[in-house]
Enzyme design. Sequence first.
Site, PDB file in Angstrom:
ATOM      1  N   GLY A 237     -61.363 -39.990  69.197  1.00 42.65           N
ATOM      2  CA  GLY A 237     -59.677 -40.162  69.009  1.00 42.65           C
ATOM      3  C   GLY A 237     -59.480 -38.994  68.376  1.00 42.65           C
ATOM      4  N   ASN A 238     -58.071 -38.838  67.876  1.00 44.64           N
ATOM      5  CA  ASN A 238     -57.627 -37.799  67.432  1.00 44.64           C
ATOM      6  C   ASN A 238     -56.677 -38.145  66.256  1.00 44.64           C
ATOM      7  OD1 ASN A 238     -54.852 -37.264  68.509  1.00 44.64           O
ATOM      8  ND2 ASN A 238     -56.248 -37.367  70.277  1.00 44.64           N
TER       9      ASN A 238
END
Length: 400
Positions: free
Chosen positions: A204-205
Amino acid sequence: MTEVVLGVSGGIASYKAAELLRLFTESGHSVRVVPTESSLHFVGAATWEALSGKPVQVGVFEHVDEVAHVRIGQAADLVLVAPATANILAKAAHGLADDLLTNTLLTARCPVMFAPAMHTEMWENAATQANVATLRARGHVVLEPAVGRLTGVDTGKGRLPAPAEIFRAALSVLEGRVQDLRGRHVVVSAGGTREFLDPVRYLGNRSSGRQGFALAEAAVARGATVTVVAANVSLPAPAGVTVVPVVSTEDLRREMHLAAVDADAVVMAAAPADFRPAEFVDAKIKKTADGTTPEIRLVENPDILVELVAARSSKHPVIVGFAAETGDAHATVIEHARAKLARKGCDLLVVNDVSAGKVFGQDDNEAVLLGADGTVEQVPFGPKSALAHTIWDAVVRRLD
Ligand code: C5P
């Protein structure tokens, strides 16, 4: 002191209008509540009189000498109907005037805003949708209902947005925002996508979705119909927008293409993962006894922004991309951004300098707006809502 008329029509959500009323009075607004007859089945006049400190009248034949049916609308700075039932939307769209609220709606010269709440079937009915379209075409703000629990055990679209969110939307309307996105459908992506390796782990980020949600809220205040495709955003949805929740870049891609079909403007504020694991493993990947670690092979995700540009017909819709950039030995932030704007083919690129770890998850932002036509606009450090309005200003200039 601003004069707010709070129209309350007869839906179960009318009890939530009491909290909305408090938000207005506690922030120094004078509020006059005008309930419909049927809403009094849910919340009585005594509640409104006590909370607003003003008398409450439903029909036009009480205190006739005060000509309330004309004066209340004339003196208002905002008329807000929350909750707005299918019935009051229909009456407003057709100009009926059989009680004080409908008379007030006809005499108001100020902004008028509706926060609808009803069962999904009533909201989706062609008659209601036509009435909403009529009201919007006349310049009134009709918020999109939220999705969630309705009166009974049923859930769906039709829930009244949270009072705090309606209040925020009302304040932006009171600020006198020009309704320059009225009649326009804008689509905004927000948040960061997740690419699952196995049922529990993902890549993810750090994107929070704040900038995307600020863009959506600003567009509602300017009269737009707004769809937000939200990737893993845990913030409360802005009032009046349609939120389409997604998880992966592939989900985001599918929903953006669907929503963009009739859009006038598309803003890709989301951070889609550039790569995803080549394989998804159905069972949780286990540690091994001999300590060998799994190899994760990645494949590249499609660039949604580039696809949206390729899919549009000529210059419609206006398409905006975001770029988080750092300068390096070869080029400055702006030089990298110019090259990216050319690669992506969009109309505007909002460039954030992320060298110092700024931007992610914060309320403030600073940016440079690069136009495909060569324009450069520096947006000073400030709230994400201010940047949102600057972006819409630039979009509006390119709309026609
Ligand atoms: O290439 P880069 O990731 O820096 O580009 C950022 C812009 O491209 C953002 O507007 C982002 O939403 C969009 N993007 C996209 N699809 C991807 C990656 C980024 O639309 N797979």
